[in-house]
Design an enzyme around this catalytic site. Structure first.
Site, PDB file in Angstrom:
ATOM      1  N   ASP A  11       1.077  -1.430   0.073  1.00  0.00           N
ATOM      2  CA  ASP A  11      -0.043   0.190   0.243  1.00  0.00           C
ATOM      3  C   ASP A  11       0.606   1.096  -0.066  1.00  0.00           C
ATOM      4  OD1 ASP A  11      -2.495  -1.405   0.038  1.00  0.00           O
ATOM      5  OD2 ASP A  11      -2.193  -1.711   2.367  1.00  0.00           O
ATOM      6  N   ASP A 130     -13.700  -3.438  -1.959  1.00  0.00           N
ATOM      7  CA  ASP A 130     -13.547  -3.154  -0.633  1.00  0.00           C
ATOM      8  C   ASP A 130     -15.030  -3.096   0.101  1.00  0.00           C
ATOM      9  OD1 ASP A 130     -10.331  -2.396  -0.618  1.00  0.00           O
ATOM     10  OD2 ASP A 130     -11.608  -0.453  -0.878  1.00  0.00           O
TER      11      ASP A 130
END
Length: 252
Positions: A11, A130
């Site tokens: 990330d 998500d």
């Protein structure tokens, strides 16, 4: 049984690898080029790079950084963050990405998936979802790095995206993300049972047994994790040896 894949995730924020819990409390986890090279040498099956603030900051994924990482690895490389056009994907593929991941942009403009699959092939298009389990017992889609809730159920969006040409689903449970309490087995299993494409489980990996569970109980095709690898809590060679002992087929 197909070989199960272990995928570290980078990330990226401000050019650094970061990691949080439940998409919050972000902390630094190191240099992405060094980490990418380390994981390739450790035997990771693939590497995922997600520019986590690209959509919010309305900018393109860091193609220069993608290029630098790609020169240090010899495994498939998926890149996501801020991708909203065929041109965006072309630039990333030219800079060393093998696959791309779309999330918010695809939800807001579903024909984008069709356009990308037509141009580059479904095998190149990973849909990242998500998702969060709400009080009503349903898993809902969230956008913009988990900041914006939608009224769309995860399973419905996943089906639509696959129909449009997505070749793989990267499913991240926001409830489990960074907690190291185990993957979201129920929603992962539901997608595996329902869809004809590979499902990558993400969010919650904390022990080697969690990986056993997601591969045997949920039947995921791949498992993605970040902090346990970044902070040296679990080494990929050890994890693969353990999975192998448990009868799970992995590339050693």
């Amino acid at each position: 049984m197909l070989t199960k894949r272990i995928i570290p995730c980078l990330d990226i924020r401000d050019g650094r690898t970061v990691k949080g819990v439940n998409f919050e409390n972000i902390r630094d986890a190191g240099d992405p080029v060094e980490l990418g090279a380390f994981y390739a040498n450790q035997g990771a099956d693939e590497l995922v790079f997600l520019d986590i603030t690209a959509t919010i900051e309305k900018r393109k994924t860091l193609s220069e950084l993608v290029n630098r990482i790609s020169h240090h690895i010899n495994i498939p490389f998926t890149v996501g963050g801020g991708i909203s056009s065929v041109d965006d994907v072309s630039i990333l593929l030219q800079n060393g990405a093998d696959k791309i991941s779309v999330n918010t942009s695809a939800y807001k403009n579903p024909p984008l998936i069709k356009d990308l699959a037509k141009e580059f092939g479904s095998q190149c298009i990973v849909l990242a979802i998500d998702t969060k389990l709400e009080a009503d017992g349903n898993w809902y889609v969230y956008l913009n790095g988990g900041r914006v809730k939608t009224d769309t159920k995860c399973i419905d969006w996943a089906k639509q995206a696959v129909d449009l040409g997505a070749g793989e689903i990267l499913l991240t449970s926001m409830n489990h993300d960074g907690t190291k309490q185990g993957f979201a087995l129920d929603i992962t299993a539901k997608l595996v049972e329902t869809l004809p494409v590979p499902i990558i489980a993400s969010g919650g990996g904390g022990t080697m047994d969690h990986f056993v569970d997601v591969f045997t109980t949920a039947k995921a095709d791949a498992a993605l994790a970040a902090s346990i690898f970044h902070f040296k809590e679990v080494a990929i060679p050890d994890l693969k040896a353990y999975l192998n002992e448990k009868g799970i087929i992995v590339r050693i």
